[in-house]
Design a protein around this motif. Structure first.
Motif, PDB file in Angstrom:
ATOM      1  N   ASP A  15       1.687   3.280  15.345  1.00  7.10           N
ATOM      2  CA  ASP A  15       2.946   4.031  15.270  1.00  7.10           C
ATOM      3  C   ASP A  15       3.829   3.767  16.482  1.00  7.10           C
ATOM      4  O   ASP A  15       3.377   3.864  17.624  1.00  7.10           O
ATOM      5  N   GLU A  35       2.118  10.147   1.822  1.00  4.65           N
ATOM      6  CA  GLU A  35       3.358  10.822   1.396  1.00  4.65           C
ATOM      7  C   GLU A  35       4.048  10.078   0.259  1.00  4.65           C
ATOM      8  O   GLU A  35       5.187  10.390  -0.071  1.00  4.65           O
ATOM      9  N   PRO A  56       1.924  -1.178   8.941  1.00  2.00           N
ATOM     10  CA  PRO A  56       0.507  -0.958   9.261  1.00  2.00           C
ATOM     11  C   PRO A  56       0.160  -1.027  10.750  1.00  2.00           C
ATOM     12  O   PRO A  56      -0.943  -0.659  11.126  1.00  2.00           O
ATOM     13  N   TYR A  83       0.846  -1.185   0.000  1.00  2.00           N
ATOM     14  CA  TYR A  83       0.000   0.000   0.000  1.00  2.00           C
ATOM     15  C   TYR A  83       0.885   1.240   0.000  1.00  2.00           C
ATOM     16  O   TYR A  83       2.072   1.158   0.319  1.00  2.00           O
ATOM     17  N   LYS A 108      -6.053   1.214   9.969  1.00  3.44           N
ATOM     18  CA  LYS A 108      -4.894   0.723  10.701  1.00  3.44           C
ATOM     19  C   LYS A 108      -3.602   1.139   9.995  1.00  3.44           C
ATOM     20  O   LYS A 108      -2.592   1.357  10.619  1.00  3.44           O
ATOM     21  N   ARG A 109      -3.694   1.237   8.664  1.00  4.42           N
ATOM     22  CA  ARG A 109      -2.512   1.584   7.891  1.00  4.42           C
ATOM     23  C   ARG A 109      -2.213   3.083   7.932  1.00  4.42           C
ATOM     24  O   ARG A 109      -1.204   3.532   7.422  1.00  4.42           O
ATOM     25  N   ARG A 110      -3.106   3.845   8.505  1.00  5.36           N
ATOM     26  CA  ARG A 110      -2.895   5.292   8.557  1.00  5.36           C
ATOM     27  C   ARG A 110      -1.850   5.613   9.631  1.00  5.36           C
ATOM     28  O   ARG A 110      -1.943   5.157  10.760  1.00  5.36           O
ATOM     29  N   SER A 111      -0.863   6.381   9.257  1.00  6.41           N
ATOM     30  CA  SER A 111       0.202   6.739  10.196  1.00  6.41           C
ATOM     31  C   SER A 111       0.271   8.262  10.300  1.00  6.41           C
ATOM     32  O   SER A 111      -0.287   8.969   9.471  1.00  6.41           O
ATOM     33  N   LYS A 112       0.975   8.714  11.315  1.00  7.41           N
ATOM     34  CA  LYS A 112       1.097  10.163  11.493  1.00  7.41           C
ATOM     35  C   LYS A 112       1.827  10.792  10.308  1.00  7.41           C
ATOM     36  O   LYS A 112       1.464  11.852   9.825  1.00  7.41           O
ATOM     37  N   GLY A 113       2.853  10.089   9.843  1.00  6.37           N
ATOM     38  CA  GLY A 113       3.526  10.507   8.618  1.00  6.37           C
ATOM     39  C   GLY A 113       4.465  11.681   8.741  1.00  6.37           C
ATOM     40  O   GLY A 113       4.806  12.123   9.831  1.00  6.37           O
TER      41      GLY A 113
END
Lengths: 206, 66
Positions: free
Chosen positions: A129, A77, A126, A73, B45-50
């Motif tokens: 964090d 960014e 995934p 995926y 779940k795959r969303r991160s702060k980035g």
């Protein structure tokens, strides 16, 4: 939205392998897996060039296209990541990638492939964090900590650039304009002799 | 006459079986719809702060310009 990119300045890379070591250390990469490598072209010949290579987080990633279980995926960014819980270790991505980025653990018994491992742009995976699970599977998540990949920050000559693609492109453009290319490069004559006298006379001892 | 009655009862039986199986299938589909929700959860779940252009990152860009 910023788009994450790596760029290696071959004029600056001194093949110190600091980026490789930084990556290994930061992500506790297992034995036999190299997320980043330094490739030298024309090794031993005057004017040889070295480039630090890892996953380039392609805009149109071939690994993503061939994965039969769709474990890849792309983050907002533009970082290409994968889900190790979904990966079946088929190795298709390994054959599809032009940079040799996907790696498979070598420590397994009977040549078992195991889950694919690759550069994550220090953006984890995934899992939550900076969780223990994320670190165990994918390594450090520096991006969420407001930092850039360890290899990029470690590079002593700033040959390996990384971060927002627009900023990286501007930095590289400025460098290219200042130094020129080939024999115009600052320090070229000191390092390799003048362009017209590059080759030593026959019979000369080095 | 009795033959006709037997045929009718058989038809009724078959109709009942058919209707009940269709209802069962509909129930299975209806119960399967909520099960599709975890896929959406996996996306979250795959969303991160980035990435963020923090002071640390801006300092790196500054040093790379040298």
């Amino acid at each position: 939205m910023a788009r994450m990119k790596f760029l290696c300045d071959a004029e600056r890379c001194i093949e110190c392998n600091g980026c490789v070591t930084a990556c290994k250390q930061e992500n506790e990469v297992p034995w036999g897996v190299n997320r980043r490598r330094v490739v030298t072209l024309n090794d031993g010949v005057p004017g040889e060039k070295s480039i630090s290579v890892a996953c380039m987080h392609c805009s149109d990633a071939p690994c993503m296209a061939v994965c039969p279980v769709d474990c890849f995926y792309r983050t907002e960014e533009g970082v290409v990541l994968h889900d190790k819980d979904v990966c079946i270790g088929c190795g298709y991505c390994f054959y599809a990638c032009p940079f040799g980025a996907p790696q498979f653990p070598q420590a397994g018994a009977f040549g078992m492939r195991g889950k694919m491992d690759k550069c994550t742009f220090c953006a984890g995976g995934p899992e939550a964090d900076n969780s223990k699970e994320e670190f165990a599977k994918y390594g450090s998540n520096r991006l969420s900590q407001g930092k850039l990949p360890a290899c990029v920050e470690m590079c002593s000559t700033k040959a390996l650039l990384g971060g927002d693609g627009d900023v990286v492109a501007d930095i590289f453009r400025d460098r290219a304009l200042k130094r020129g290319k080939g024999a115009e490069v600052w320090g070229w004559s000191t390092a390799y002799g003048k362009p017209d006298k590059q080759q030593a006379p026959k019979g000369a001892k080095s | 006459m009795s033959e006709n009655k037997a045929k009718l009862s058989r038809r009724n039986f078959l109709l009942t079986v058919g209707a009940s199986s269709a209802a069962g299938a509909a129930a299975v589909v209806a119960s399967a719809v909520p099960r599709a929700q975890p896929v959406v959860v996996a996306g979250d779940k795959r969303r991160s702060k980035g990435y963020e252009a923090t002071a640390h990152v801006r300092n790196y860009y500054r040093t790379a310009k040298v």
